[in-house]
Design a protein around this motif. Structure first.
Motif, PDB file in Angstrom:
ATOM      1  N   GLN A   2      37.816 -43.000  15.956  1.00  0.00           N
ATOM      2  CA  GLN A   2      38.700 -42.692  17.066  1.00  0.00           C
ATOM      3  C   GLN A   2      38.309 -43.536  18.266  1.00  0.00           C
ATOM      4  O   GLN A   2      37.169 -43.587  18.687  1.00  0.00           O
ATOM      5  CB  GLN A   2      38.613 -41.208  17.421  1.00  0.00           C
ATOM      6  CG  GLN A   2      39.587 -40.800  18.527  1.00  0.00           C
ATOM      7  CD  GLN A   2      39.445 -39.333  18.874  1.00  0.00           C
ATOM      8  OE1 GLN A   2      38.511 -38.693  18.440  1.00  0.00           O
ATOM      9  NE2 GLN A   2      40.365 -38.823  19.656  1.00  0.00           N
ATOM     10  N   ALA A 124      48.085 -33.421  30.247  1.00  0.00           N
ATOM     11  CA  ALA A 124      47.388 -33.960  29.078  1.00  0.00           C
ATOM     12  C   ALA A 124      46.482 -35.129  29.441  1.00  0.00           C
ATOM     13  O   ALA A 124      45.374 -35.258  28.902  1.00  0.00           O
ATOM     14  CB  ALA A 124      48.413 -34.401  28.025  1.00  0.00           C
ATOM     15  N   ARG A 128      40.479 -32.871  29.516  1.00  0.00           N
ATOM     16  CA  ARG A 128      39.778 -33.121  28.266  1.00  0.00           C
ATOM     17  C   ARG A 128      39.889 -31.899  27.366  1.00  0.00           C
ATOM     18  O   ARG A 128      39.638 -30.775  27.809  1.00  0.00           O
ATOM     19  CB  ARG A 128      38.318 -33.445  28.539  1.00  0.00           C
ATOM     20  CG  ARG A 128      38.116 -34.733  29.323  1.00  0.00           C
ATOM     21  CD  ARG A 128      36.648 -35.032  29.531  1.00  0.00           C
ATOM     22  NE  ARG A 128      36.449 -36.285  30.254  1.00  0.00           N
ATOM     23  CZ  ARG A 128      35.264 -36.792  30.573  1.00  0.00           C
ATOM     24  NH1 ARG A 128      34.171 -36.117  30.237  1.00  0.00           N
ATOM     25  NH2 ARG A 128      35.176 -37.936  31.221  1.00  0.00           N
ATOM     26  N   PRO A 129      40.270 -32.090  26.110  1.00  0.00           N
ATOM     27  CA  PRO A 129      40.476 -30.927  25.224  1.00  0.00           C
ATOM     28  C   PRO A 129      39.250 -30.029  25.089  1.00  0.00           C
ATOM     29  O   PRO A 129      39.379 -28.802  25.072  1.00  0.00           O
ATOM     30  CB  PRO A 129      40.841 -31.589  23.882  1.00  0.00           C
ATOM     31  CG  PRO A 129      41.377 -32.934  24.246  1.00  0.00           C
ATOM     32  CD  PRO A 129      40.631 -33.366  25.464  1.00  0.00           C
ATOM     33  N   PHE A 133      39.121 -25.947  26.077  1.00  0.00           N
ATOM     34  CA  PHE A 133      38.754 -24.834  25.208  1.00  0.00           C
ATOM     35  C   PHE A 133      37.572 -24.049  25.780  1.00  0.00           C
ATOM     36  O   PHE A 133      37.532 -22.826  25.682  1.00  0.00           O
ATOM     37  CB  PHE A 133      38.439 -25.352  23.809  1.00  0.00           C
ATOM     38  CG  PHE A 133      39.653 -25.781  23.036  1.00  0.00           C
ATOM     39  CD1 PHE A 133      40.633 -24.856  22.715  1.00  0.00           C
ATOM     40  CD2 PHE A 133      39.828 -27.091  22.642  1.00  0.00           C
ATOM     41  CE1 PHE A 133      41.761 -25.228  22.010  1.00  0.00           C
ATOM     42  CE2 PHE A 133      40.945 -27.476  21.943  1.00  0.00           C
ATOM     43  CZ  PHE A 133      41.924 -26.544  21.617  1.00  0.00           C
ATOM     44  N   PHE A 150      40.301 -24.061  16.886  1.00  0.00           N
ATOM     45  CA  PHE A 150      41.249 -25.049  17.372  1.00  0.00           C
ATOM     46  C   PHE A 150      40.551 -26.359  17.724  1.00  0.00           C
ATOM     47  O   PHE A 150      41.079 -27.446  17.497  1.00  0.00           O
ATOM     48  CB  PHE A 150      41.996 -24.500  18.587  1.00  0.00           C
ATOM     49  CG  PHE A 150      43.120 -23.567  18.235  1.00  0.00           C
ATOM     50  CD1 PHE A 150      44.274 -24.030  17.635  1.00  0.00           C
ATOM     51  CD2 PHE A 150      43.017 -22.208  18.510  1.00  0.00           C
ATOM     52  CE1 PHE A 150      45.312 -23.173  17.306  1.00  0.00           C
ATOM     53  CE2 PHE A 150      44.045 -21.336  18.186  1.00  0.00           C
ATOM     54  CZ  PHE A 150      45.196 -21.816  17.586  1.00  0.00           C
ATOM     55  N   MET A 151      39.360 -26.254  18.294  1.00  0.00           N
ATOM     56  CA  MET A 151      38.609 -27.445  18.647  1.00  0.00           C
ATOM     57  C   MET A 151      38.230 -28.252  17.403  1.00  0.00           C
ATOM     58  O   MET A 151      38.311 -29.483  17.388  1.00  0.00           O
ATOM     59  CB  MET A 151      37.356 -27.057  19.435  1.00  0.00           C
ATOM     60  CG  MET A 151      36.753 -28.188  20.244  1.00  0.00           C
ATOM     61  SD  MET A 151      35.228 -27.675  21.080  1.00  0.00           S
ATOM     62  CE  MET A 151      35.754 -26.184  21.914  1.00  0.00           C
ATOM     63  N   ALA A 153      39.846 -28.179  14.512  1.00  0.00           N
ATOM     64  CA  ALA A 153      41.073 -28.765  13.976  1.00  0.00           C
ATOM     65  C   ALA A 153      41.492 -29.992  14.768  1.00  0.00           C
ATOM     66  O   ALA A 153      41.972 -30.985  14.196  1.00  0.00           O
ATOM     67  CB  ALA A 153      42.187 -27.710  13.987  1.00  0.00           C
ATOM     68  N   PHE A 154      41.298 -29.946  16.078  1.00  0.00           N
ATOM     69  CA  PHE A 154      41.644 -31.088  16.916  1.00  0.00           C
ATOM     70  C   PHE A 154      40.777 -32.303  16.576  1.00  0.00           C
ATOM     71  O   PHE A 154      41.256 -33.432  16.551  1.00  0.00           O
ATOM     72  CB  PHE A 154      41.474 -30.706  18.389  1.00  0.00           C
ATOM     73  CG  PHE A 154      41.936 -31.753  19.346  1.00  0.00           C
ATOM     74  CD1 PHE A 154      43.274 -31.877  19.677  1.00  0.00           C
ATOM     75  CD2 PHE A 154      41.028 -32.623  19.925  1.00  0.00           C
ATOM     76  CE1 PHE A 154      43.699 -32.852  20.552  1.00  0.00           C
ATOM     77  CE2 PHE A 154      41.448 -33.594  20.810  1.00  0.00           C
ATOM     78  CZ  PHE A 154      42.790 -33.720  21.125  1.00  0.00           C
ATOM     79  N   ARG A 155      39.518 -32.066  16.282  1.00  0.00           N
ATOM     80  CA  ARG A 155      38.616 -33.162  15.938  1.00  0.00           C
ATOM     81  C   ARG A 155      38.861 -33.685  14.525  1.00  0.00           C
ATOM     82  O   ARG A 155      38.485 -34.822  14.207  1.00  0.00           O
ATOM     83  CB  ARG A 155      37.159 -32.711  16.085  1.00  0.00           C
ATOM     84  CG  ARG A 155      36.724 -32.513  17.526  1.00  0.00           C
ATOM     85  CD  ARG A 155      35.258 -32.160  17.609  1.00  0.00           C
ATOM     86  NE  ARG A 155      34.801 -32.067  18.984  1.00  0.00           N
ATOM     87  CZ  ARG A 155      34.364 -33.095  19.699  1.00  0.00           C
ATOM     88  NH1 ARG A 155      34.330 -34.301  19.160  1.00  0.00           N
ATOM     89  NH2 ARG A 155      33.948 -32.926  20.943  1.00  0.00           N
ATOM     90  N   MET A 157      41.791 -34.267  13.205  1.00  0.00           N
ATOM     91  CA  MET A 157      42.978 -35.112  13.139  1.00  0.00           C
ATOM     92  C   MET A 157      42.644 -36.605  13.063  1.00  0.00           C
ATOM     93  O   MET A 157      43.163 -37.310  12.186  1.00  0.00           O
ATOM     94  CB  MET A 157      43.900 -34.789  14.320  1.00  0.00           C
ATOM     95  CG  MET A 157      44.488 -33.389  14.274  1.00  0.00           C
ATOM     96  SD  MET A 157      45.401 -32.950  15.765  1.00  0.00           S
ATOM     97  CE  MET A 157      46.695 -34.187  15.733  1.00  0.00           C
TER      98      MET A 157
END
Length: 269
Positions: A2, A124, A128-129, A133, A150-151, A153-155, A157
């Protein structure tokens, strides 16, 4: 891997994420309940300037991100302009019937759409995500098991995207040729979906075991690596939003772009 964007942190990045999220929801409601197209037009260019000045991203990148919103504005506007109803006809050709009423209503819908999108983009680009959270857990008391899920799952992707690229290069090296047509699409779906799904299931199971080992279900009071608090900029952000909104309303009434204000009443009178 990423790729991280090169950004310059501004004061807007330091606003409490949960607080910023709640203010964004309030802003969405204001935009939703506003029917004066001159007010919406003023909020549009104000949001664009705010993005360019306070997002921390290069202007070229911000302008590139604004391109889909321009297309979104045109699409949402023309769907009402070309096929809306009205009495004062401006243009007519077959099924296309452009009237004064449909034009202003189309501008109204388009401005609402793009303003909500700009408000979401501003949130957005300046949040920072991970901090969001952590703030949801500390300020809004979201259970850690949901926030960390959720954190995670976000990582996952970008990891799935990297695996897709690796799989595609591996198939290319092995000389796998892709067919065209429905059969080709079905074969491509099988080659990519099954390995990616299997890897995702394995990784999700390892994450679930790790979360269970850290007793996410049993421990009610947890400590956090990042402590999200409050600062003076948390007062500056709502004040700035109030000033911008007041200025947009004043300019909309005193220096209007269009002769029509509230599209619900004035175009019918």
């Amino acid at each position: 891997m990423q790729q991280a964007w090169d950004i310059k942190e501004t004061w807007l990045h330091r606003v409490n994420p949960s607080y910023k999220l709640l203010l964004s929801v309030v802003l969405f409601l204001l935009i939703l309940l506003t029917h004066n197209i001159n007010v919406l037009a003023n909020t549009t260019w104000m949001f664009v300037l705010l993005l360019l000045a306070c997002s921390g991203h290069p202007r070229s990148r911000v302008l590139l991100l604004l391109l889909p919103f321009t297309i979104l504005f045109v699409c949402s506007m023309t769907s009402m302009v070309f096929f809306g109803k009205g009495e004062t006809t401006w243009f007519r050709f077959g099924l296309i019937h452009v009237t004064e009423e449909s034009f202003y209503r189309g501008v109204h819908i388009g401005l609402k759409t793009v303003n909500m999108a700009l408000a979401g983009l501003l949130f957005a680009l300046t949040t920072r995500p991970v901090m969001l959270f952590y703030s949801l857990m500390q300020q809004l008391k979201i259970p850690p098991k949901y926030a960390y899920s959720f954190m995670a799952a976000f990582r996952l992707m970008p990891m799935i995207l990297d695996e897709f690229r690796t799989l595609r290069m591996a198939l290319k090296v092995r000389g796998v040729k892709e067919k065209h047509g429905p059969a080709g699409w079905y074969g491509k779906l099988r080659r990519y979906a099954i390995p990616l799904l299997a890897q995702s299931i394995r990784r999700a199971q390892r994450i679930a075991v790790a979360m269970e080992a850290k007793r996410f279900m049993a421990v009610k009071q947890r400590t956090f690596y990042y402590a999200i608090g409050w600062s003076r900029v948390d007062l500056l952000w709502p004040v700035l939003l109030a000033v911008l909104w007041t200025a947009a309303v004043w300019l909309g009434w005193n220096l209007p772009f269009f002769s029509v204000g509230d599209v619900r009443y004035e175009i019918n009178s």
